[in-house]
Design an enzyme around this catalytic site. Structure first.
Site, PDB file in Angstrom:
ATOM      1  NE  ARG B 265      -3.900  -2.052   1.774  1.00 51.91           N
ATOM      2  CZ  ARG B 265      -4.370  -3.356   3.125  1.00 51.91           C
ATOM      3  NH1 ARG B 265      -4.254  -2.969   4.108  1.00 51.91           N
ATOM      4  NH2 ARG B 265      -4.853  -4.137   2.576  1.00 51.91           N
ATOM      5  CG  PHE B 403      -3.804  -4.009  -7.244  1.00 46.80           C
ATOM      6  CD1 PHE B 403      -3.153  -2.470  -7.430  1.00 46.80           C
ATOM      7  CD2 PHE B 403      -2.766  -4.513  -8.550  1.00 46.80           C
ATOM      8  CE1 PHE B 403      -2.404  -1.915  -7.454  1.00 46.80           C
ATOM      9  CE2 PHE B 403      -2.296  -3.872  -9.269  1.00 46.80           C
ATOM     10  CZ  PHE B 403      -1.637  -2.132  -8.895  1.00 46.80           C
ATOM     11  CD  GLU B 404      -0.593  -4.539  -3.810  1.00 49.59           C
ATOM     12  OE1 GLU B 404      -0.672  -4.718  -2.664  1.00 49.59           O
ATOM     13  OE2 GLU B 404       0.520  -3.891  -3.705  1.00 49.59           O
ATOM     14  N   GLY B 405      -6.039  -4.654  -1.714  1.00 49.64           N
ATOM     15  CA  GLY B 405      -7.022  -4.162  -0.840  1.00 49.64           C
ATOM     16  C   GLY B 405      -7.509  -3.459  -1.384  1.00 49.64           C
ATOM     17  CG  ASN B 410      -6.979  -0.432   2.255  1.00 48.94           C
ATOM     18  OD1 ASN B 410      -6.178  -0.334   2.575  1.00 48.94           O
ATOM     19  ND2 ASN B 410      -6.578  -0.895   0.627  1.00 48.94           N
TER      20      ASN B 410
END
Lengths: 259, 596
Positions: B265, B403-405, B410
């Protein structure tokens, strides 16, 4: 073997020079400074010689202010030069090619270099004189505009570009060569080598340290002129092509005064 | 800058931060600036010549050779400790590399999969033997890796993975079965960090050799963007993995997965800041060349507004990203670097700032979305064609918010983590919230307005934003109790208020730091952007807070709170057109993002 590479820090080729009118000095604030691209060929060639084996020391030599150290570090020491010499002398501001060559010759004379490599010219002043003058002052053979180099035992063979072909030249060492595009493909500094360059020495000196009187410039820049501003485009509008052509011819003749 | 006693994530809401204590891009060292230049040069020299092949012909296999070239430049070494062939760089350096890598387009994803998610689980959770065995070869790209968490049935809910691992009777191997999907670099990777459930319930990390029997790599996905990055599924059928390849502890795979996401992130935050700058670089010159109605586009107010909005968002996002880098580096600097478990401890420090990591991920990816959107619009028809890179940015950008959560996940993390820290007493949030609630529902106090100092008005607004956070999130926590975690809209609105507060404060502190260092005039560009941004943010915060209040309380109580909120959010409007004009003028002159 000891190799000296003479380099210069120059404004990036994409630098936008702002001038409102003729001036004796350029406003250099905001310039991004980089290694003169032709000098990068000289650095790379020296590093290649070192990599080919043997006991080789490469010394980068330059004249300029403190800020040149960044270029020495990133583009010389981080790509394989062993140490650097910087002549930082405010009295050299405004020095011309002859004065620069005098100082460089004095520095280079302090040591015994087998090979001195320079770029053919710097992209800012574009004079192409310094390398050759240094060779002359040191009484060394020089080959300019080289695109290929082979070293022998105390000798060298260089290819140089000539109109429509190439010339193959041999010379004895020590010698001074000026490097042209095509000689090699300069490498970029890797991140770990940038870190290692922190440990390599940069020795700073003035003309006095060299026991040299600041050489007087033989030439002086009198004025920089900006190119004439481009006027607005004028569109000749006429549905009749013949009339439009007549009008265009008239404008070119009477207003633009080019025909 | 490590003056504060161990700052902790989320703490910015509860205290004042001194400008000299934040890290800003103006603080980059010579080495860091040189690294950045090297990455830029690498992209020009190595990526640019294969751009067409990579991005428009989708030749994903090029990634393999490009990784080797990146390794020669040391670009895979930053995250790896020195003892294992890396550089052990600080987070600010790592984020700067990510920012500059953005211009490599699809290769940025490839690079991140190898040097980030594919490598870091071993750095942080590997045994000494595993580190020695893998890391030096990962740094040189002699070994290509990837990371497999997502499955067809589990994305955001990663722990619901269906892939299983079973210990063999001789106790020497685990046998893995299952399918992972959307795996970056799977087309050529030789190993993978993969998660499976031992005995179907203990979620655990493994290092799996992709050459092992039973491994099948699926076809390349036909994606919307990042077409030059390899993305395939990995299927495991009775794949035998030696027990030495278990990563971390049995049943503790979530520790690896969530922490690696955190790192992903903050890197993505940095890389999308790089993307925002690229948008300006590729649109502003066009707006100067293109003439309509007898003038260049950049003379028109609505184009200048777009340039100014994108620039201000870029500035604020950049300020947040590198402030966070500084927080992480300061926290890691308190650790004993010679300790055997230094790497493991440092990831725990990163975890402590998961609130900030989530905020910069969401904020910067959405800033990039705005930039791509407006960039296409500024280019008009050309923006819709592949002749200009905006068409590609517009497609590529989309996945950043997935992506990356996802940005939704988030957003849940931001207030969720704050409440978690409040409950454990790590953050004295509830006490502070109570004080603000009293202020909000009490009688207003009146102060004499004087001549404001530089950025003073913005500072007051930011202080009020913090009070809004405390008031609304505190009230929501009080009213909903345990059920707050199910109130997704309330949480998302709170997340946005918190994020706007962090954004504004980061830009504000940076502006003050710059003006203190180099004089007020040096920070004029920053001040214009910040003034524009803070006022806009305060309007947003006001609306978000009203919504949270209305979803939380009603009747007289609601009216009392709304009246208090109105006092906090009150601000005189600024002349936005004038600010847009001034901000855009600098960018148009420089033809790229600049703070001069």
């Amino acid at each position: 073997m000891k190799i000296a590479v003479c380099i210069k820090q120059v404004p990036d080729s994409e630098t936008r020079i702002k001038m409102s009118g003729p001036t004796t000095e350029l406003d250099q604030t905001g310039f991004t400074r980089v290694l003169n691209p032709y000098d990068a060929y000289a650095v790379e060639e020296a590093v290649k010689i070192k990599e080919a084996g043997g006991d080789v020391e490469i010394v980068a030599v330059t004249i300029g202010p403190e800020t040149v150290k960044e270029t020495l570090k990133k583009d010389c020491l981080a790509v394989g030069c062993d140490r650097a010499l910087l002549i930082d002398d405010p009295a050299l501001q405004g020095a011309d090619e002859a004065a620069i060559a005098t100082v460089l010759a004095a520095v280079l004379q302090k040591d015994s270099f087998d090979l001195i490599l320079c770029g053919i010219k710097s992209i800012d002043d574009d004079s192409g004189q310094v390398g050759i003058m240094v060779a002359e002052k040191l009484g060394l053979p020089h080959v300019s505009t080289i695109t290929h180099l082979e070293l022998g035992d105390g000798t060298l063979t260089a290819h140089r570009e000539i109109e429509g072909g190439k010339e193959i030249v041999t010379a004895s060492l020590p010698a001074l060569l000026t490097c042209q595009k095509g000689l090699n493909e300069p490498r970029l500094p890797s991140l770990p080598n940038i870190m290692k360059a922190n440990m390599k020495p940069i020795e700073t000196m003035t003309c006095a340290d060299l026991g040299l009187e600041v050489p007087a410039a033989k030439t002086k820049i009198k004025m920089y002129h900006p190119p004439a501003a481009r006027g607005a485009c004028k569109l000749v509008e006429n549905d009749d092509p013949a009339a439009a052509a007549r009008e265009l011819a008239r404008l070119l003749n009477e207003e633009a005064k080019v025909i | 800058m490590a003056d504060q006693k161990n700052p902790t994530g989320g703490e910015f809401l509860l205290r004042e931060t001194a400008p000299q204590d934040v890290f800003t891009p103006e603080d980059f060292s010579e080495n860091q600036r040189m690294f950045a230049q090297t990455v830029e040069d690498f992209v020009i020299r190595t990526i640019e010549p294969v751009r067409e092949e990579l991005e428009y012909k989708g030749n994903t296999m090029l990634g393999k050779d490009l990784l080797k070239k990146a390794a020669e430049m040391g670009l895979l070494m930053a995250d790896i400790p020195e003892a294992y062939g890396g550089m052990g760089s600080d987070k600010a350096t790592i984020m700067l590399i990510s920012e500059k890598m953005a211009e490599s387009g699809s290769f940025a994803v490839t690079h991140g999969a190898q040097s980030g998610i594919g490598t870091l689980p071993i750095v942080y959770f590997g045994t000494e033997e595993q580190k020695k065995h893998y890391l030096p070869r990962l740094a040189t790209a002699d070994l290509l890796t990837c990371y497999a968490l997502t499955e067809p049935g589990s994305g955001s809910d990663a722990l619901a993975a269906a892939t299983t691992a079973k210990l063999t009777d001789d106790g020497k191997h685990y046998v893995l079965n299952g399918t992972k999907q959307y795996i970056s670099n799977a087309g050529y990777a030789e190993m993978v960090i993969l998660f499976a459930k031992i005995d179907g319930d203990k979620f655990t990390g493994f290092i799996v050799d992709l050459g092992a029997e039973g491994v099948t790599i699926g076809a390349e996905e036909k994606k919307m963007g990042f077409k030059g990055s390899s993305t395939c599924a990995i299927t495991l059928e009775d794949v035998k993995v030696p027990v030495e390849n278990l990563l971390g502890e049995v049943g503790k795979g979530h520790r690896i997965a969530f922490n690696i996401l955190n790192v992903g992130r903050f890197k993505l935050g940095a890389s999308t800041v790089g993307g925002c700058k690229l948008v300006l670089k590729h649109t502003v010159p066009y707006t100067k060349q293109r003439h309509q109605f007898g003038q260049p586009l950049c003379n028109f107010g609505l184009i200048r507004r777009k340039i100014a909005e994108v620039t201000a968002h870029t500035f604020v996002a950049e300020s947040m990203v590198y402030r966070t880098a500084g927080l992480l580096d300061d926290a890691i600097a308190t650790l004993d670097k010679s300790a055997a478990d230094f790497d493991y401890q440092s990831i725990q420090k990163v975890e402590d700032f998961s609130i900030e990591c989530s905020m910069i991920k969401v904020f910067a990816t959405e800033a990039m979305a705005l930039a791509a959107e407006e960039g296409v619009q500024m280019l008009g028809g050309y923006g819709y064609c592949q002749e200009y890179p905006l068409e590609r940015y517009y497609r590529d950008e989309r996945v950043n918010r997935i992506f990356e959560g996802t940005n939704e996940i988030n957003r849940m993390i931001i207030p969720g983590m704050i409440m978690k820290k409040a409950m454990t007493g790590e953050l004295p949030f509830l006490q502070a919230a109570q004080a603000v609630a009293q202020e909000l529902t009490g009688l207003p106090s009146f102060s004499e307005p004087g001549e404001p100092e530089f950025m003073e008005e913005e500072g007051k607004l930011i202080a009020n934003m913090k009070k809004v956070v405390l008031a609304v999130l505190g009230l929501a926590a009080q009213k909903f109790g345990q059920d707050l975690k199910n109130q997704q809209e309330v949480l998302a609105d709170c997340a946005d208020i918190i994020m706007q507060t962090y954004a504004c404060e980061s830009g504000w502190l940076r502006t003050l730091k710059k003006s203190a260092a180099d004089g007020g005039d040096s920070a004029l560009a920053m001040a214009d952007m910040l003034t524009l941004y803070v006022h806009e943010a305060m309007d947003k915060v006001g609306i978000l807070a009203r919504n949270v209040l209305a979803a939380t309380v009603e009747g007289d109580e609601l009216r009392t709170y709304v009246a208090g909120l109105r006092r906090l959010a009150k601000h005189d409007p600024v002349n936005r057109a004038k600010l847009h004009d001034a901000i855009a003028a600098r960018i148009i002159d420089a033809e790229c993002y600049t703070l001069k």
